[in-house]
Design a protein around this motif. Structure first.
Motif, mmCIF file in Angstrom:
data_model
loop_
_atom_site.group_PDB
_atom_site.id
_atom_site.type_symbol
_atom_site.label_atom_id
_atom_site.label_comp_id
_atom_site.label_asym_id
_atom_site.label_seq_id
_atom_site.Cartn_x
_atom_site.Cartn_y
_atom_site.Cartn_z
ATOM 1 N N ARG A 27 0.870 -1.152 -0.027
ATOM 2 C CA ARG A 27 0.249 -0.043 0.079
ATOM 3 C C ARG A 27 0.871 1.212 -0.085
ATOM 4 O O ARG A 27 0.652 2.317 -0.852
ATOM 5 C CB ARG A 27 -0.964 0.088 1.151
ATOM 6 N N THR A 31 1.361 4.550 -3.146
ATOM 7 C CA THR A 31 0.950 5.846 -2.877
ATOM 8 C C THR A 31 1.590 7.006 -3.701
ATOM 9 O O THR A 31 0.771 7.501 -4.394
ATOM 10 C CB THR A 31 1.414 6.362 -1.475
ATOM 11 N N ARG A 34 -0.562 6.562 -7.114
ATOM 12 C CA ARG A 34 -1.753 6.763 -6.973
ATOM 13 C C ARG A 34 -1.840 8.406 -7.022
ATOM 14 O O ARG A 34 -2.717 8.917 -7.708
ATOM 15 C CB ARG A 34 -2.404 6.235 -5.832
ATOM 16 N N GLU A 155 -2.886 5.148 6.284
ATOM 17 C CA GLU A 155 -3.951 5.764 6.227
ATOM 18 C C GLU A 155 -4.076 7.374 6.170
ATOM 19 O O GLU A 155 -4.722 7.864 5.626
ATOM 20 C CB GLU A 155 -4.485 5.672 8.003
ATOM 21 N N ASP A 158 -3.764 7.763 2.567
ATOM 22 C CA ASP A 158 -5.241 7.650 2.002
ATOM 23 C C ASP A 158 -6.028 9.046 2.270
ATOM 24 O O ASP A 158 -6.775 9.206 1.394
ATOM 25 C CB ASP A 158 -5.875 6.521 2.436
#
Length: 172
Positions: A27, A31, A34, A155, A158
């Motif tokens: 994840r 980042t 994304r 987190e 995100d």
């Protein structure tokens, strides 16, 4: 009005197993891609627009870059066995003073990708036993294992990615 929950009002559960580490690292590794996908090709006016005088999409991207040294310092807190994780500047002074809207977007994105690679390289070098080691988080007042810290970073990523998405998609 933003639908993204306010970061400082978030509560965190750190009850997942340490074996989730590969998922968290994946994840974290994703980042930069994304962020780039969300921002590239957008009109400059959209990138630097500041609705209700809050951060622009580009400033959110710069903020992610600004926090990479903190995340790395906290990883090193686990290595050195610190009594408490490194304290964050809750005023986000670095982001407010960085003038990210005046910087080229590509520069912010490239620097963020490099900084994130540095963080993950450091994590990859660590002994597996460190990921279950807990140190108190200064703001949350709760012990965080190293794996929890990485979850916290993901987190946080995100949270800002969601806000960037809102900004670039409602500015049309």
């Amino acid at each position: 009005m933003s639908q993204v929950p306010i970061w400082f009002e978030r509560k965190f559960e750190f009850s997942f197993p340490v074996k989730q580490l590969p998922n968290l690292c994946s994840r974290l590794r994703g980042t930069p891609a994304r962020l780039e996908e969300t921002l590239r090709g957008r009109a400059h006016k959209i990138l630097i627009g500041k609705p209700r005088d809050k951060w622009s999409a580009q400033e959110h991207a710069g903020h992610l870059l600004d926090l990479e040294p903190l995340w790395l310092a906290r990883v090193n807190d686990y290595v050195t066995g610190s009594d408490q994780l490194t304290v964050a500047d809750l005023t986000n002074r670095k982001t407010h003073e960085a003038n990210h809207n005046e910087r080229p977007l590509d520069q912010i994105l490239t620097e963020f990708r490099k900084a994130r690679e540095k963080l993950l390289k450091r994590v990859d070098e660590l002994d597996a036993s460190l990921f279950a080691f807990a140190i108190p988080h200064p703001r949350l007042k709760t012990p965080m294992r190293l794996v929890d810290h990485l979850y916290f970073v993901a987190e946080h990523d995100d949270h800002h990615l969601a806000r960037v998405w809102e900004l670039v998609n409602t500015a049309r």
